[in-house]
Design a protein around this motif. Structure first.
Motif, PDB file in Angstrom:
ATOM      1  N   PHE A  90       0.797  -1.218   0.000  1.00 25.14           N
ATOM      2  CA  PHE A  90       0.000   0.000   0.000  1.00 25.14           C
ATOM      3  C   PHE A  90       0.834   1.274   0.000  1.00 25.14           C
ATOM      4  CE2 PHE A  90      -2.831  -3.158   2.110  1.00 25.14           C
ATOM      5  CZ  PHE A  90      -3.766  -3.237   1.094  1.00 25.14           C
ATOM      6  N   GLU A  91       1.899   1.291   0.780  1.00 20.88           N
ATOM      7  CA  GLU A  91       2.660   2.528   0.898  1.00 20.88           C
ATOM      8  C   GLU A  91       3.562   2.752  -0.318  1.00 20.88           C
ATOM      9  OE1 GLU A  91       2.765   2.226   5.768  1.00 20.88           O
ATOM     10  OE2 GLU A  91       4.634   2.679   4.705  1.00 20.88           O
ATOM     11  N   ILE A  92       4.367   1.769  -0.677  1.00 21.18           N
ATOM     12  CA  ILE A  92       5.328   1.971  -1.765  1.00 21.18           C
ATOM     13  C   ILE A  92       4.674   1.836  -3.133  1.00 21.18           C
ATOM     14  CG2 ILE A  92       7.402   1.067  -2.863  1.00 21.18           C
ATOM     15  CD1 ILE A  92       8.439   0.329  -0.085  1.00 21.18           C
ATOM     16  N   TYR A  93       4.099   0.676  -3.414  1.00 19.25           N
ATOM     17  CA  TYR A  93       3.680   0.412  -4.789  1.00 19.25           C
ATOM     18  C   TYR A  93       2.298   0.987  -5.115  1.00 19.25           C
ATOM     19  CZ  TYR A  93       7.921  -2.109  -5.709  1.00 19.25           C
ATOM     20  OH  TYR A  93       9.239  -2.409  -5.908  1.00 19.25           O
ATOM     21  N   SER A  94       1.272   0.611  -4.392  1.00 12.13           N
ATOM     22  CA  SER A  94      -0.056   1.147  -4.703  1.00 12.13           C
ATOM     23  C   SER A  94      -0.166   2.624  -4.368  1.00 12.13           C
ATOM     24  CB  SER A  94      -1.136   0.370  -3.937  1.00 12.13           C
ATOM     25  OG  SER A  94      -1.232  -0.951  -4.420  1.00 12.13           O
ATOM     26  N   GLY A  95       0.422   3.018  -3.269  1.00 14.89           N
ATOM     27  CA  GLY A  95       0.252   4.384  -2.810  1.00 14.89           C
ATOM     28  C   GLY A  95       1.113   5.403  -3.517  1.00 14.89           C
ATOM     29  N   ILE A  96       2.305   5.015  -3.980  1.00 12.36           N
ATOM     30  CA  ILE A  96       3.233   6.003  -4.538  1.00 12.36           C
ATOM     31  C   ILE A  96       3.626   5.658  -5.975  1.00 12.36           C
ATOM     32  CG2 ILE A  96       5.433   7.184  -4.239  1.00 12.36           C
ATOM     33  CD1 ILE A  96       5.291   6.555  -1.261  1.00 12.36           C
ATOM     34  N   VAL A  97       4.210   4.482  -6.192  1.00 13.53           N
ATOM     35  CA  VAL A  97       4.750   4.160  -7.511  1.00 13.53           C
ATOM     36  C   VAL A  97       3.674   4.242  -8.589  1.00 13.53           C
ATOM     37  CG1 VAL A  97       5.811   2.355  -8.921  1.00 13.53           C
ATOM     38  CG2 VAL A  97       6.639   2.766  -6.594  1.00 13.53           C
ATOM     39  N   ASN A  98       2.533   3.597  -8.348  1.00 15.53           N
ATOM     40  CA  ASN A  98       1.476   3.603  -9.358  1.00 15.53           C
ATOM     41  C   ASN A  98       1.049   5.018  -9.725  1.00 15.53           C
ATOM     42  OD1 ASN A  98       1.504   0.839  -9.281  1.00 15.53           O
ATOM     43  ND2 ASN A  98      -0.432   0.618  -8.188  1.00 15.53           N
ATOM     44  N   ASN A  99       0.876   5.865  -8.726  1.00  9.18           N
ATOM     45  CA  ASN A  99       0.383   7.207  -8.981  1.00  9.18           C
ATOM     46  C   ASN A  99       1.436   8.103  -9.620  1.00  9.18           C
ATOM     47  OD1 ASN A  99      -2.238   6.709  -8.035  1.00  9.18           O
ATOM     48  ND2 ASN A  99      -1.534   6.920  -5.931  1.00  9.18           N
ATOM     49  N   LEU A 100       2.693   7.886  -9.290  1.00  7.48           N
ATOM     50  CA  LEU A 100       3.755   8.637  -9.949  1.00  7.48           C
ATOM     51  C   LEU A 100       3.843   8.261 -11.422  1.00  7.48           C
ATOM     52  CD1 LEU A 100       6.534   8.566  -7.212  1.00  7.48           C
ATOM     53  CD2 LEU A 100       5.223  10.554  -7.981  1.00  7.48           C
ATOM     54  N   LYS A 101       3.657   6.979 -11.719  1.00  6.31           N
ATOM     55  CA  LYS A 101       3.699   6.579 -13.123  1.00  6.31           C
ATOM     56  C   LYS A 101       2.509   7.145 -13.896  1.00  6.31           C
ATOM     57  CE  LYS A 101       7.031   2.997 -13.176  1.00  6.31           C
ATOM     58  NZ  LYS A 101       7.507   1.796 -13.895  1.00  6.31           N
ATOM     59  N   ILE A 102       1.362   7.299 -13.234  1.00 10.23           N
ATOM     60  CA  ILE A 102       0.220   7.956 -13.876  1.00 10.23           C
ATOM     61  C   ILE A 102       0.549   9.415 -14.173  1.00 10.23           C
ATOM     62  CG2 ILE A 102      -2.148   8.736 -13.510  1.00 10.23           C
ATOM     63  CD1 ILE A 102      -2.595   6.158 -11.898  1.00 10.23           C
ATOM     64  N   ILE A 103       1.144  10.108 -13.199  1.00 14.43           N
ATOM     65  CA  ILE A 103       1.524  11.509 -13.418  1.00 14.43           C
ATOM     66  C   ILE A 103       2.477  11.613 -14.601  1.00 14.43           C
ATOM     67  CG2 ILE A 103       2.731  13.497 -12.448  1.00 14.43           C
ATOM     68  CD1 ILE A 103       1.766  12.646  -9.682  1.00 14.43           C
ATOM     69  N   ILE A 104       3.480  10.759 -14.629  1.00 13.09           N
ATOM     70  CA  ILE A 104       4.479  10.818 -15.704  1.00 13.09           C
ATOM     71  C   ILE A 104       3.823  10.558 -17.056  1.00 13.09           C
ATOM     72  CG2 ILE A 104       6.528   9.701 -16.646  1.00 13.09           C
ATOM     73  CD1 ILE A 104       7.348   9.177 -13.662  1.00 13.09           C
ATOM     74  N   LYS A 105       3.049   9.507 -17.138  1.00 13.41           N
ATOM     75  CA  LYS A 105       2.425   9.129 -18.407  1.00 13.41           C
ATOM     76  C   LYS A 105       1.497  10.221 -18.934  1.00 13.41           C
ATOM     77  CE  LYS A 105      -0.589   5.619 -20.495  1.00 13.41           C
ATOM     78  NZ  LYS A 105      -1.359   4.361 -20.238  1.00 13.41           N
ATOM     79  N   ASN A 106       0.729  10.827 -18.058  1.00 14.86           N
ATOM     80  CA  ASN A 106      -0.297  11.777 -18.485  1.00 14.86           C
ATOM     81  C   ASN A 106       0.207  13.200 -18.658  1.00 14.86           C
ATOM     82  OD1 ASN A 106      -2.086   9.663 -18.383  1.00 14.86           O
ATOM     83  ND2 ASN A 106      -3.102  10.328 -16.502  1.00 14.86           N
TER      84      ASN A 106
END
Length: 483
Positions: A90-106
């Protein structure tokens, strides 16, 4: 690993982050959440992850604190199997990594100010994961149903890159983030940038200090990369975090559910009173006459420090007499920031680089600047700092062999990092300093005769991702860059 979008700030509790909505379970949830919504969550997530359970275990391993009961006591026994599922999931992957990759992609094409910040934050959180566990998902992580079971990239590839496998190394990821910050951007952050308020020049300073940190981290195993990186950072017109006003410090507040996680752990939460000042840190601080600064970090009930031995089997001191985190670390009621990159860290890193890599600068001058920056940040007065330097010339002056001088630098850096056990744990594992003895009465874990050199992989991930290395590395096995 499922692709998730955080819609509210994580509740700061020992139960970890719970406010997540799974877009795979709700097809009506939009996947193009604006960067201005995601960025505050990823930033708070960085501070929360650093200071929550991963910070707690690191701070006990380096013996800032001693465990008294519950998970803190377990951490002093080196028995970690089944731990840290929430931190990984929850903290590293779902909470941060996934959302950072969304920011980068979009946002890369139209709003690179956001993608640049996201790349810098992604480099930081992935470095935390790989430093603690070794090989971890990185290049294929955060891609949702495209790659639900991502590959575990080798730690050396995570840092250095691997073009054959399509892995962008963390050094290059930070540089790509800076390149984005230098581009024209339709949208730029403002109040949604909780650390720098949209000042991209400060993000560039943070990026250079992060590159410096990475260089020092890998200096045992790739000296040419470390040396060239430090040299480039020193030549950069963007500067570094060379003053406390530029620190990358994640803010928290007195508001319920937004307090510093260390305050929740030790003072206000459901599982409080589980740890206190380690007698080993107290002994080291006294040996260098450094109790004025220590009193900024830990309380002195009744005017004196009361500490506890790591792994002790005797009853802990009564609650009212225990030295616990003081306002520098947690604030009066939870409002202290979590400090991730600091001026004192930068100065100590430059001192080490000058000493061991031969980069520009006087190691002793930089070492003393690191001590001064730490004491100033902790709240010591100029007069107190001057008195310390005058009365402890042997401590504040590098002497002896290169190894002797390195010990001095890392010991002072260690004494400065109270509140960020993760950084101290990294330094300990790559230098062996400060010299730490085993906790008492250790009988569990992979090897009770060795202070763990890494965390064991989490069980949830083992059950859900067949790419997790099997058998898992034991906790007495060093990570790639360690001793």
């Amino acid at each position: 690993m499922k692709k998730t979008i955080v819609l509210a700030l994580c509740t700061l509790s020992l139960a970890s982050c719970k406010k997540y909505t799974d877009i795979n379970q709700n097809p009506n949830l939009p996947t193009d959440v604006p960067a201005r919504v995601l960025l505050p969550n990823t930033t708070i997530g960085l501070g929360f992850t650093n200071a929550n359970e991963l910070g707690r275990v690191s701070s006990i391993l380096v013996q800032y604190n001693a465990g008294i009961t519950n998970s803190a006591l377990t951490y002093d026994s080196y028995n970690y199997d089944g731990s840290f599922n929430n931190q990984w999931d929850f903290e590293i992957y779902s909470g941060i990594v996934n959302n950072l990759k969304i920011i980068i992609k979009n946002n890369e094409s139209t709003n690179p100010a956001y993608s640049g910040i996201a790349k810098i934050e992604l480099a930081y959180i992935i470095s935390m994961a790989t430093d603690l566990w070794g090989d971890v998902p990185y290049s294929q992580a955060g891609l949702g149903l495209e790659i639900p079971q991502p590959r575990y990239d080798k730690q050396e590839d995570i840092y250095q890159g691997n073009t054959t496998l399509g892995i962008t190394g963390l050094f290059d990821l930070v540089k790509a983030g800076v390149a984005d910050l230098n581009k024209s951007s339709v949208l730029v952050p403002g109040a949604d940038d909780l650390v720098y308020g949209g000042d991209l020049s400060k993000w560039k300073r943070a990026a250079n200090s992060l590159l410096l940190k990475f260089a020092i981290t890998v200096s045992n195993v790739n000296k040419p990369l470390a040396t060239s990186t430090v040299t480039a950072v020193l030549a950069s017109v963007d500067g570094l975090i060379d003053d406390g006003k530029f620190d990358f410090a994640v803010p928290f507040s007195t508001a319920l559910n937004n307090q510093n996680p260390m305050y929740v752990q030790d003072i206000s939460g459901s599982f409080k009173n589980n740890e206190m000042l380690s007698s080993r840190l107290l002994t080291l601080s006294r040996s260098v006459n450094d109790t004025v600064r220590l009193a900024k970090f830990y309380t002195k009930p009744g005017g004196k420090f009361t500490a506890y031995e790591n792994g002790a089997s005797v009853a802990a001191p009564t609650l009212a007499t225990r030295s616990i985190y003081n306002t520098y670390v947690v604030g009066a009621t939870g409002e202290a920031p979590v400090r991730l990159l600091t001026a004192f860290q930068t100065k100590f890193n430059l001192a080490e680089a000058a000493l061991t890599l031969g980069t520009a600068g006087d190691a002793n001058v930089l070492y003393q600047a690191g001590i001064t920056a730490s004491m100033t940040k902790a709240g010591m007065t100029a007069a107190e700092i001057s008195t310390y330097f005058t009365s402890n010339s042997n401590t504040v002056t590098l002497t002896g062999s290169t190894q002797d001088k390195l010990k001095q630098i890392i010991t002072q850096k260690y004494l400065s990092w109270v509140g960020n056990g993760f950084e101290a744990y990294n330094d300990y594992r790559r230098t062996g300093f400060p010299v730490l003895a085993l906790a008492l009465n250790v009988t569990g874990g992979d090897n009770p005769s060795v202070i763990p050199k890494r965390l064991p992989y989490t069980t949830n991930e083992a059950n859900g991702n067949p790419n997790q290395p099997k058998p898992r590395p034991k906790t007495d096995q060093k990570v790639w860059w360690g001793l």
